[in-house]
Design an enzyme around this catalytic site. Structure first.
Site, PDB file in Angstrom:
ATOM      1  N   GLU A 154      41.721 -16.214  -1.490  1.00 50.83           N
ATOM      2  CA  GLU A 154      41.865 -14.862  -1.848  1.00 50.83           C
ATOM      3  C   GLU A 154      40.563 -14.520  -2.727  1.00 50.83           C
ATOM      4  OE1 GLU A 154      42.544 -11.332  -4.477  1.00 50.83           O
ATOM      5  OE2 GLU A 154      41.970 -13.272  -5.021  1.00 50.83           O
ATOM      6  N   ASP A 199      44.597 -20.007  -5.204  1.00 50.56           N
ATOM      7  CA  ASP A 199      43.103 -20.359  -5.640  1.00 50.56           C
ATOM      8  C   ASP A 199      42.777 -19.668  -6.894  1.00 50.56           C
ATOM      9  OD1 ASP A 199      43.082 -18.039  -4.124  1.00 50.56           O
ATOM     10  OD2 ASP A 199      40.856 -18.255  -3.858  1.00 50.56           O
TER      11      ASP A 199
END
Length: 390
Positions: A147, A85
């Site tokens: 994350e 991400d």
């Protein structure tokens, strides 16, 4: 079988896959597209592919996935890990399309080039030509979700214990300097419930901003206690930190403020527990809670991330920290930001954070990865694979 892309092509395709994670629903996206792309590539290289939906990811999207790719068999081996991400972006501050790669001035510009989709492009190139039959121990590739917000992907993977490598590398941008220690992170919202009313009659209301002023005074005292009572000189900011990140209260100048929120960020040193920090926080506000009963509360904004420390091995065990220093040519260091390393460490493996690019580029407009990182990173990854898998 289609031809695998070169480094620039793979980087371009990864950046073009949107995978923003955010606490704001308007920004938050799934990451399945980038996970499937990675899965397709590594499957062509002979890796077995396991794509798992991540439970407990951010509430704004349930379309979050982890990828675990494995080449070879047996016990131990090497895990190369990173998150799929990115953070949101402000397009007005970018000089190019954040979702495209621009090759200019010996740099690749694009959202995630440095933090940290670029790491997967490096891994792909390093794995070309690997023969599973030649591997004495397995090579694992892990791509996680979320994350940048909840770290739900890494938490889920640690719980699943789906791999038990000897060593693991988290490829966050460290300028290829091995990181063996970082601070933990937790964030809370402190709320003050007052009583609204007309500003001309202060005695008929309770001003939440005034109480929050006292709260902030106590927290400033707590900052000083952290500075005096805790210190780790491995960090360039040696004490735990407490940051006032956001404050919101009231609605009009002629009304007594009925409610006020303060969002704070706490960064702990290795060895400090969440309970210890929460005790300090509670103690600092205890007198005000007694002075204003029922008006002060605090809640966790999102799950905390623990601090991380990889100690140097002793006895006959091969020391990964020393090996990382030898291969990278850099002495291990400590950093102030948090990563997925403490979760990966729960697999029972020696773990370090080590990757291309600078953390100064992470979360910044015009994020880039310099061409100068390519040869150095390629050689480092190949050396690590040879050391722990061949």
């Amino acid at each position: 079988m289609s031809q695998l892309p070169n480094f620039k092509q793979s980087l371009t395709q990864l950046i073009a896959c949107p995978s923003i994670s955010s606490t704001q629903a308007s920004w938050d996206q799934g990451n399945l597209e980038v996970i499937q792309l990675l899965g397709t590539w590594f499957e062509q290289l002979g890796f077995s592919i396991d794509i798992q939906k991540v439970p407990g990811a951010h509430k704004t999207s349930d379309n979050k996935y982890n990828l675990l790719a494995k080449l070879g068999s047996g016990e131990g081996g090497l895990l190369l890990a990173g998150h799929s991400d990115t953070v949101p972006f402000d397009e007005r501050r970018w000089q190019s399309d954040p979702m495209g790669v621009v090759d200019k001035d010996d740099k690749f510009y694009g959202l995630g080039t440095c933090d940290m989709k670029g790491f997967f492009a490096f891994i792909l190139q390093a794995c070309k030509g690997l023969d599973a039959k030649q591997l004495k121990k397995p090579l694992y590739i892990l791509a996680t979700a979320d994350e940048e917000t909840t770290m739900a992907g890494a938490r889920f993977f640690a719980q699943s214990q789906a791999a038990k490598p000897d060593v693991a590398i988290i490829g966050e941008p460290t300028n290829l300097v091995p990181v063996m220690m970082h601070k933990g992170h937790m964030s809370h919202r402190i709320s003050v419930q007052g009583q609204s009313g007309h500003s001309s009659k202060p005695s008929l209301g309770v001003n939440a901003i005034e109480i929050m002023y006292e709260v902030i005074g106590q927290l400033i005292n707590l900052q000083e206690k952290f500075r005096l009572n805790y210190k780790n000189e491995a960090f360039d900011v040696p004490a735990p930190t407490l940051n006032f990140g956001a404050i919101k209260g009231g609605d009009n100048a002629n009304r007594i403020c009925g409610h006020c929120d303060l969002d704070i960020d706490l960064r702990s040193l290795p060895g400090m527990s969440d309970d210890e920090l929460l005790h300090w926080l509670s103690e600092s506000l205890k007198s005000l809670a007694e002075k204003y009963p029922g008006r002060i509360s605090f809640e966790e904004l999102h799950p905390s991330s623990p601090s991380f420390e990889q100690e140097k091995s002793t006895n006959n065990e091969e020391c990964f920290v020393s090996i990382a220093e030898e291969i990278s040519g850099h002495t291990c260091c400590a950093v102030n930001y948090a990563t997925e390393a403490p979760y990966i460490q729960q697999l029972g493996c020696q773990t370090i954070v080590l990757g291309p690019g600078s953390i100064n580029q992470a979360h910044q407009p015009n994020e880039f990865l310099a061409h100068s990182e390519i040869d150095k990173t390629d050689k480092l990854l190949i050396a690590m694979i040879q050391r722990y898998c061949l």
